[in-house]
Design a protein around this motif. Sequence first.
Motif, PDB file in Angstrom:
ATOM      1  N   ASP A 295      -0.591   4.638   4.511  1.00 27.84           N
ATOM      2  CA  ASP A 295      -0.296   5.104   3.100  1.00 27.84           C
ATOM      3  C   ASP A 295      -1.355   4.600   2.152  1.00 27.84           C
ATOM      4  O   ASP A 295      -1.539   4.926   1.111  1.00 27.84           O
ATOM      5  CB  ASP A 295       1.008   5.249   2.757  1.00 27.84           C
ATOM      6  N   LYS A 296      -1.775   3.515   2.487  1.00 31.07           N
ATOM      7  CA  LYS A 296      -2.772   2.798   1.627  1.00 31.07           C
ATOM      8  C   LYS A 296      -4.273   3.071   1.895  1.00 31.07           C
ATOM      9  O   LYS A 296      -5.220   2.814   1.147  1.00 31.07           O
ATOM     10  CB  LYS A 296      -2.636   1.165   1.491  1.00 31.07           C
ATOM     11  N   LEU A 297      -4.530   3.538   2.904  1.00 32.34           N
ATOM     12  CA  LEU A 297      -6.057   4.087   3.291  1.00 32.34           C
ATOM     13  C   LEU A 297      -6.341   5.176   2.748  1.00 32.34           C
ATOM     14  O   LEU A 297      -5.567   6.031   2.387  1.00 32.34           O
ATOM     15  CB  LEU A 297      -5.928   4.062   5.020  1.00 32.34           C
ATOM     16  N   GLU A 298      -7.727   5.194   2.358  1.00 32.44           N
ATOM     17  CA  GLU A 298      -8.233   6.144   1.652  1.00 32.44           C
ATOM     18  C   GLU A 298      -9.082   7.095   2.663  1.00 32.44           C
ATOM     19  O   GLU A 298     -10.204   6.681   3.038  1.00 32.44           O
ATOM     20  CB  GLU A 298      -9.180   5.831   0.481  1.00 32.44           C
ATOM     21  N   TRP A 299      -8.759   8.162   3.166  1.00 34.33           N
ATOM     22  CA  TRP A 299      -9.373   9.086   3.996  1.00 34.33           C
ATOM     23  C   TRP A 299     -10.158   9.976   3.206  1.00 34.33           C
ATOM     24  O   TRP A 299     -10.562  11.025   3.333  1.00 34.33           O
ATOM     25  CB  TRP A 299      -8.045   9.727   5.228  1.00 34.33           C
TER      26      TRP A 299
END
Length: 72
Positions: free
Chosen positions: A68-72
């Motif tokens: 949920d913290k990754l920026e895709w």
Amino acid sequence: MQTVTLQVNDATFDKFFWLLKHFSKDEVRVLEQSKYVSDDEYLRSIDGIVESIQAARKEPIQNGVTLDKLEW
């Protein structure tokens, strides 16, 4: 037009391309042609990737980032 990715056995390759040549370029067009490489073989071909993965395995789990913290 539809796009299809196929793996063609080396023994069948020449026959397969012989068949494709019987279609016009408006009907069938070869967009890309390459030898199949497994994911593992491909990754190992990248300079430094094995060392990078080994180093990452040594990092503490607390340093990880949740999805949920990754920026895709």
